[in-house]
Motif scaffolding. Structure first.
Motif, mmCIF file in Angstrom:
data_model
loop_
_atom_site.group_PDB
_atom_site.id
_atom_site.type_symbol
_atom_site.label_atom_id
_atom_site.label_comp_id
_atom_site.label_asym_id
_atom_site.label_seq_id
_atom_site.Cartn_x
_atom_site.Cartn_y
_atom_site.Cartn_z
ATOM 1 N N GLY A 1 -17.187 -31.097 6.494
ATOM 2 C CA GLY A 1 -16.467 -30.481 5.393
ATOM 3 C C GLY A 1 -17.453 -29.844 4.445
ATOM 4 N N ARG B 1 -10.635 -27.419 10.416
ATOM 5 C CA ARG B 1 -11.463 -26.529 9.594
ATOM 6 C C ARG B 1 -11.805 -25.245 10.349
ATOM 7 N NH1 ARG B 1 -14.275 -31.533 8.557
ATOM 8 N NH2 ARG B 1 -13.534 -32.410 6.582
ATOM 9 N N ILE C 1 -11.653 -23.365 2.033
ATOM 10 C CA ILE C 1 -11.397 -24.738 1.600
ATOM 11 C C ILE C 1 -11.742 -24.863 0.123
ATOM 12 C CG2 ILE C 1 -12.077 -27.152 1.901
ATOM 13 C CD1 ILE C 1 -12.514 -26.477 4.890
#
Length: 232
Positions: free
Chosen positions: A175, A131, A141
């Protein structure tokens, strides 16, 4: 294996490949994903890249056995070196490797990417590092999920190039979308990892080696983050 059947993990990856995409599947192993997608009529053409001889031969055999050599090119190449400009690739899949390995492949092959490919990534660990690379290189994302298969937790990360993004340390760790959605699969994964991290911290607390303090501090911080996901 039925050429159109995929594992649950690869089915979830396949669901993120846009219809009509020109796909590059890097580290494809047996080429199960591109073969299934072409047979289903999802993608018209695909490139398969494998650096090691044995999986390269396995991928070529799978493509040949399904009569797809005219629309799936199998190439022995290192990472994104399998992609040529004439392929006009619009989606890239990298699955079943560590997040750091996927990151390194993307970094080494940046010149092979244009400005529009969707990246569909399924790392086995090391998601935070991946990431970070996506953020640093202008990829936002667009989709994330956690799934469990054969007693292992897997993550799928889909990213598109676009406007610059800035993720917090917690968003890089968990995330950004998963931190918002907090699905049952996501929470269950982190509860399992919480027990492992607590045991690791306990072992580090009793270790006498020098230079471990920064690791203890980081691990304690991560434990605090996980505990805050689903407070009792």
């Amino acid at each position: 294996m039925n050429p159109q059947s995929l594992s649950h993990r690869l089915e979830q990856v396949a669901a993120q490949v846009p219809a009509g995409a020109r796909l590059a599947d890097i580290g494809s192993d047996h080429a199960y994903l591109p073969v299934a997608l072409v047979l289903r009529g999802i993608v018209p053409r695909a490139v398969v890249g494998e650096v090691a001889l044995t999986p390269f031969l396995a991928a070529r055999r799978s493509v040949d056995e399904n009569g797809l050599a005219h629309c799936i090119s199998v190439r022995q190449a290192d990472g994104l070196a399998a992609i040529e400009a004439s392929d006009r690739i619009t989606a890239v899949t990298l699955c079943g490797m560590g997040g750091e390995t996927i990151r390194d492949i993307l970094q080494a092959g940046k010149a092979r990417l244009s400005t529009g490919e969707r990246l569909i990534l399924q790392p086995n660990g090391g998601e935070r590092h991946l990431r970070q690379w996506l953020m640093d290189n202008g990829y936002g994302i667009r989709h994330e999920e956690v799934l469990r298969e054969n007693r292992f937790d897997y993550e799928i990360i889909v990213a598109d190039p676009g406007e610059p993004v800035a993720y917090s340390p917690q968003e890089l760790f968990f995330g950004p979308l998963q931190l918002q959605q907090r699905t049952p699969a996501f929470l269950a994964k982190w509860q399992r990892l919480l027990h492992l991290k607590r045991r690791t911290l306990e072992r580090l607390a009793h270790a006498r080696q020098n230079g471990l303090e920064s690791k203890r501090v980081e691990l304690a911080e991560h434990i605090d983050w996980i505990e805050s996901l689903n407070p009792l």
